[in-house]
Structure formats: structure tokens, C-alpha cells
Scaffold this motif. Structure first.
Motif, short mmCIF file in Angstrom:
data_model
loop_
_atom_site.label_atom_id
_atom_site.label_comp_id
_atom_site.label_asym_id
_atom_site.label_seq_id
_atom_site.Cartn_x
_atom_site.Cartn_y
_atom_site.Cartn_z
N GLY A 99 -35.72 -3.23 0.81
CA GLY A 99 -37.05 -2.54 1.67
C GLY A 99 -38.00 -3.16 0.46
N GLY A 100 -37.77 -2.90 -0.76
CA GLY A 100 -38.77 -3.22 -1.80
C GLY A 100 -38.96 -4.79 -1.88
N ALA A 101 -38.36 -5.75 -1.59
CA ALA A 101 -38.54 -7.04 -1.57
C ALA A 101 -39.21 -7.59 -0.22
CB ALA A 101 -37.31 -7.97 -1.68
N THR A 102 -38.70 -6.86 0.98
CA THR A 102 -39.24 -7.02 2.21
C THR A 102 -40.56 -6.66 2.22
OG1 THR A 102 -37.15 -7.17 3.26
CG2 THR A 102 -39.09 -7.00 4.66
N GLY A 103 -40.88 -5.45 1.68
CA GLY A 103 -42.35 -4.71 1.86
C GLY A 103 -43.23 -5.73 1.31
N ALA A 161 -48.68 -16.90 5.03
CA ALA A 161 -48.42 -15.71 4.84
C ALA A 161 -47.36 -15.35 5.74
CB ALA A 161 -49.71 -14.96 4.80
N GLY A 162 -47.29 -15.81 6.89
CA GLY A 162 -46.27 -15.61 7.92
C GLY A 162 -44.91 -16.06 7.46
N LEU A 163 -44.81 -17.29 6.67
CA LEU A 163 -43.80 -17.72 6.25
C LEU A 163 -43.20 -16.96 5.32
CD1 LEU A 163 -44.51 -21.76 6.07
CD2 LEU A 163 -42.88 -20.60 7.59
N LEU A 164 -43.94 -16.36 4.29
CA LEU A 164 -43.53 -15.41 3.48
C LEU A 164 -42.91 -14.10 3.92
CD1 LEU A 164 -45.78 -15.31 0.27
CD2 LEU A 164 -43.55 -15.97 0.24
N ALA A 165 -43.58 -13.78 5.05
CA ALA A 165 -43.24 -12.63 5.72
C ALA A 165 -41.73 -13.01 6.32
CB ALA A 165 -43.98 -12.17 6.92
N LEU A 166 -41.56 -14.09 6.97
CA LEU A 166 -40.33 -14.52 7.33
C LEU A 166 -39.07 -14.36 6.23
CD1 LEU A 166 -39.11 -15.18 10.18
CD2 LEU A 166 -39.69 -17.50 9.54
N ILE A 167 -39.40 -14.64 5.08
CA ILE A 167 -38.63 -14.77 4.01
C ILE A 167 -38.17 -13.45 3.78
CG2 ILE A 167 -38.64 -14.93 1.18
CD1 ILE A 167 -40.12 -17.54 1.68
N GLY A 168 -39.36 -12.58 3.85
CA GLY A 168 -38.84 -11.08 3.74
C GLY A 168 -38.02 -10.60 4.87
N LEU A 173 -36.11 -24.02 7.66
CA LEU A 173 -34.90 -23.97 7.08
C LEU A 173 -34.79 -23.50 5.71
CD1 LEU A 173 -31.55 -24.80 7.60
CD2 LEU A 173 -32.31 -26.90 6.51
N PHE A 174 -35.93 -23.66 4.86
CA PHE A 174 -35.74 -23.23 3.57
C PHE A 174 -36.21 -21.97 3.66
CE2 PHE A 174 -38.89 -21.94 0.66
CZ PHE A 174 -38.28 -21.93 -0.56
N VAL A 175 -37.15 -21.40 4.39
CA VAL A 175 -37.42 -20.11 4.43
C VAL A 175 -36.18 -19.09 4.77
CG1 VAL A 175 -38.60 -18.07 5.89
CG2 VAL A 175 -39.77 -20.36 5.10
N VAL A 176 -35.37 -19.67 5.84
CA VAL A 176 -34.08 -19.08 6.23
C VAL A 176 -33.15 -18.65 4.93
CG1 VAL A 176 -32.09 -18.71 7.56
CG2 VAL A 176 -34.38 -19.34 8.46
N PHE A 177 -32.94 -20.04 4.38
CA PHE A 177 -31.96 -20.15 3.28
C PHE A 177 -32.43 -19.21 2.07
CE2 PHE A 177 -30.04 -22.39 -0.26
CZ PHE A 177 -28.73 -22.56 0.14
N TYR A 178 -33.78 -19.52 1.61
CA TYR A 178 -34.34 -18.86 0.41
C TYR A 178 -34.46 -17.33 0.46
CZ TYR A 178 -37.28 -17.78 -3.48
OH TYR A 178 -37.76 -17.30 -4.65
#
Length: 422
Positions: free
Chosen positions: A134-138, A259-266, A317-322
């Protein structure tokens, strides 16, 4: 219910703290500040976010989780709201660096350790994974909204006001519904059979935090965990969460898309950290940490080749993996703190988390300076990859404490000697 309230508070606090990542370009355009100057304000934020954690955990023992959490949210609201009036870089450091850093640091991963230790006897790893996620995703999911608001008619000031109002709105929820201990509701910790009476109020909060550090610092495990977690912070909050958007923008990618990619990382971090918590209840936490850090190293070493003006399949692929690995290190680190420090784990983990955020702070400034010097972030990604391999080796050197020895730090260790509890 307590885990749910904690989850909401962590999502909010982390999201509010991380929003400057979407404000780098607007602040540069309006004020002409360098990347290094803005990175320094974020470094202060990140460092205080971590250094505050052990003292916040001690304050929670002394004054209660509810009061500290509500006060922290109010501080975030104040710091964010006042940024609309700033005209100089030192004001950014004071408001978003100091005030928001202190507020968010009071509701950080030390807060996770308090909830999982007090309220759960069973599934502690899973719960700490959910709350950590929750903390990281937020901190990442908020970024597309903030990026969109910065492009509205009101610009970045609209984003700052929205953050302030949302933080203020969470205060009544915490005050009305949060409880300090399971015994306050007449129930045992989850997975236990007996109601555990609340401990007597702890002594001086500052002494409590400092004594926790002094006792932990005598052990090799603490320094190995702290060093590994400092690298963790440097390669996540300090580098990716702070500089991914401007790095992508350097290659022509729109800010909202980055920013959308970072959100997807979350989003994928939510899955990965919960899975990490589940695995922590079943697998040696040291092995999990070594695997997570090694996978992170590989992903960071290839990232510089993936930036483009458009979102490619390899970047996804990086976004999912990371993302699956982003904060997956938290549950096994909390588990090792519990094994080595028993009931002192929340405060000790607060200090380990302080190292995490100091590493993040150093990385945020260093990456900005690298960008200013080389006009490219690539050296920062490569350095982070090599450091992550080092963190994997440090994790494997943490000795494993037998279960019967895990209670070495007893509850009464939380009260400094000679303190009468007043």
C-alpha cells in the motif's frame, strides 16, 4: 479493519510524499531551478521520511498510534498547501522537504511493523506485505493524477492543493475508527487464543528510539540489514520514483505517459509485495532478499536501453518485472528484524528503514547531479544495478536466529532503564 485503515493511511501518505516526482519539469519551467536543486529538496524529504520512522514508532508507543497518525496527516496537509505560496528554492526544501517529509515519515514502514506486530500473531509476513505494498503503490499510483493536474489551468499549484485537502480529509477517519491494541476491542491478536493486555505507556520517546538503536547497533545483523536496505532505498524511492519521469522525458516521452508507467509499476508492486509476504511466512527471508536484489540489479542494468519517445513492449516488460520486485524486500526484512530483535522490532526496523531513506536521499541528489553533468541518467542506472548485486550478497550474510532465541528483545526492553514511564 485495523489493517484496512492502515492500508488507506499508508497509500495516502506515500502518495503525498512522492508527488514531487511529477513536478520536476513544471518547477524548472516556472522558477528556473536546476534538477540538482529540486533533487536536493526531494532528498531532504526522503531522508526525513526515513529518519522520522524510529522516533515515530517510539511516539506511537508513548502517545498512541491514532494521535501520531492524525497529526502526521495534518502536517502533510500544511506542508503541501503552503507550497502554492513559495517563490524560492529554500521554501520548497522547507515545505515539501521538511514538513511533508516529517509527516509522511510518521506513517511509513515503521507503522507497518507496529500494526503487524501488535495485531497479528499469524500471517505477519502476509500482512506486512499487504501494508508495505500500500505504501509503495500509493507513491506511484498518485503520479498520473498529479501529472494530469499539473497540466490543468491551475498547473502544479492545483495538484498541491488537492494533495493538501485529501490529506486533511483522512484525519477524521483515523481519529474515529482506529484502535491502539486488540485488547481495546476485547479481542486477541489475529491467530492467537488469548487477549493480550496492552503494555504500560512507554517512557520518553526520544530515549526509546535512541536506546533501540544503541542496542541494535551492537549486532552484526542490524548493520547488514541497514546497509542492504540503504541500497534498496537508493534503487527505488531515490532513483526510480524520483527520476524515472524526467529520464523518460529526456527521450521524448510525455510526462503523463511516463507517470502512467510508474503507476503501472505500483500496480504490479502490489501483487509482488503481497506475494513476497506470503513467501516470507514459508521461505528463508535471507534467500528471498538475495533473489529480489539480484533480479532488481538485472532490470536496472538494461533500463537505459529501453527509454524511447513512445511506450514499447520491452518497456512494458521492464515495468512488470521491476514492479513485482519494487518493495518486495520489505516483508523479509521485517521478518528478520522480528527474529533478531523480538518486541523491539518496530523501533529497530524504523532505524533500518531510516537507512533505506538516507540511501534514497543520497541517490535522489546524486542522480540529479549526474544528469546535470552528463546530460544523461544512464550512469545512475548502471551504478544502481551494481549496488543491487552488493545488497544481495549482504543479505546472505545475515545470520539466521533460531525461533527459541528470537525473543531476545523483550517488551520491557522498550522502556529505557531508570525511566518511570512519565
Amino acid at each position: 479493519m485495523i489493517a484496512g485503515i492502515g492500508f488507506v493511511a499508508l497509500v495516502g501518505a506515500a502518495g503525498f510524499r512522492a508527488t514531487p516526482g511529477a513536478l520536476v519539469d513544471p518547477l524548472q519551467e516556472e522558477f528556473g531551478w536546476s534538477t540538482g536543486t529540486i533533487g536536493f529538496a526531494m532528498s531532504v524529504n526522503l531522508a526525513l521520511y526515513g529518519v522520522t520512522a524510529p522516533f515515530a514508532a517510539a511516539l506511537m508507543e508513548r502517545f498512541g498510534v491514532r494521535r501520531v497518525t492524525a497529526g502526521a496527516m495534518a502536517l502533510i496537509a500544511l506542508g503541501s498547501g503552503l507550497t502554492v505560496l513559495m517563490t524560492a528554492a529554500w521554501q520548497l526544501v522547507l515545505l515539501w522537504g521538511v514538513l511533508v517529509g516529517l509527516g509522511a515519515g510518521s506513517i511509513s514502514l515503521g507503522f507497518v511493523a507496529v500494526i503487524s506486530t501488535r495485531w497479528f500473531s499469524r500471517h505477519q509476513g502476509l500482512v506486512s506485505g499487504i501494508l508495505s505494498a500500500g505504501g509503495a503503490t500509493g507513491s506511484l499510483v498518485f503520479l498520473p493524477l498529479v501529472a494530469s493536474l499539473t497540466e490543468s489551468e491551475g498547473g502544479w499549484r492545483t495538484a498541491a492543493v488537492v494533495v493538501s485537502l485529501v490529506a486533511l480529509a483522512t484525519v477524521p477517519m483515523v481519529l474515529l475508527f482506529f484502535r491502539e491494541h486488540p485488547a481495546d476491542s476485547g479481542i486477541p491478536p489475529y491467530g492467537a487464543n488469548e487477549i493480550v493486555p496492552p503494555p504500560p505507556p512507554a517512557g520518553n520517546a526520544a530515549r526509546l528510539a535512541v536506546d533501540g538503536l544503541r542496542n541494535a547497533a551492537r549486532t552484526r545483523a542490524f548493520w547488514l540489514l541497514a546497509a542492504g536496505f540503504a541500497i534498496c532505498g537508493a534503487t527505488t524511492n531515490g532513483l526510480v520514483a524520483t527520476h524515472f519521469i524526467p529520464a523518460a522525458h529526456d527521450h521524448g516521452m510525455p510526462t503523463v505517459a511516463a507517470a502512467g508507467l510508474l503507476a503501472l509499476i505500483g500496480v504490479f508492486d502490489l501483487v509482488g509485495t503481497i506475494l513476497s509476504g506470503w513467501l516470507t511466512d514459508r521461505i528463508d527471508p535471507r534467500v528471498l532478499l538475495a533473489v529480489f536484489y539480484s533480479l532488481r540489479a538485472l532490470s536496472l542494468l538494461v533500463l537505459p536501453q529501453l527509454f524511447d519517445e513512445r511506450i514499447t513492449g520491452f518497456m512494458i516488460l521492464f515495468v512488470v518485472f521491476y514492479g513485482l520486485d519494487f518493495i518486495a524486500t520489505v516483508p523479509p526484512t521485517i521478518a528478520l528484524c522480528r527474529e533478531h530483535f523480538g518486541m523491539s522490532a518496530p523501533i529497530v526496523f524504523g532505524w533500518v528503514f531510516a537507512a533505506h531513506q538516507i540511501g534514497a536521499g543520497v541517490s535522489a541528489t546524486a542522480a540529479g547531479m549526474i544528469r546535470d553533468s552528463f546530460h544523461d541518467y544512464a550512469p545512475a542506472w548502471y551504478i544502481a544495478g551494481v549496488l543491487s548485486f552488493g545488497a544481495a550478497l549482504l543479505s546472505l550474510r545475515v545470520e539466521r536466529t533460531p525461533p527459541e532465541e528470537a525473543g531476545a528483545a523483550r517488551q520491557d526492553d522498550l522502556v529505557p532503564e531508570g525511566d518511570g514511564g512519565d
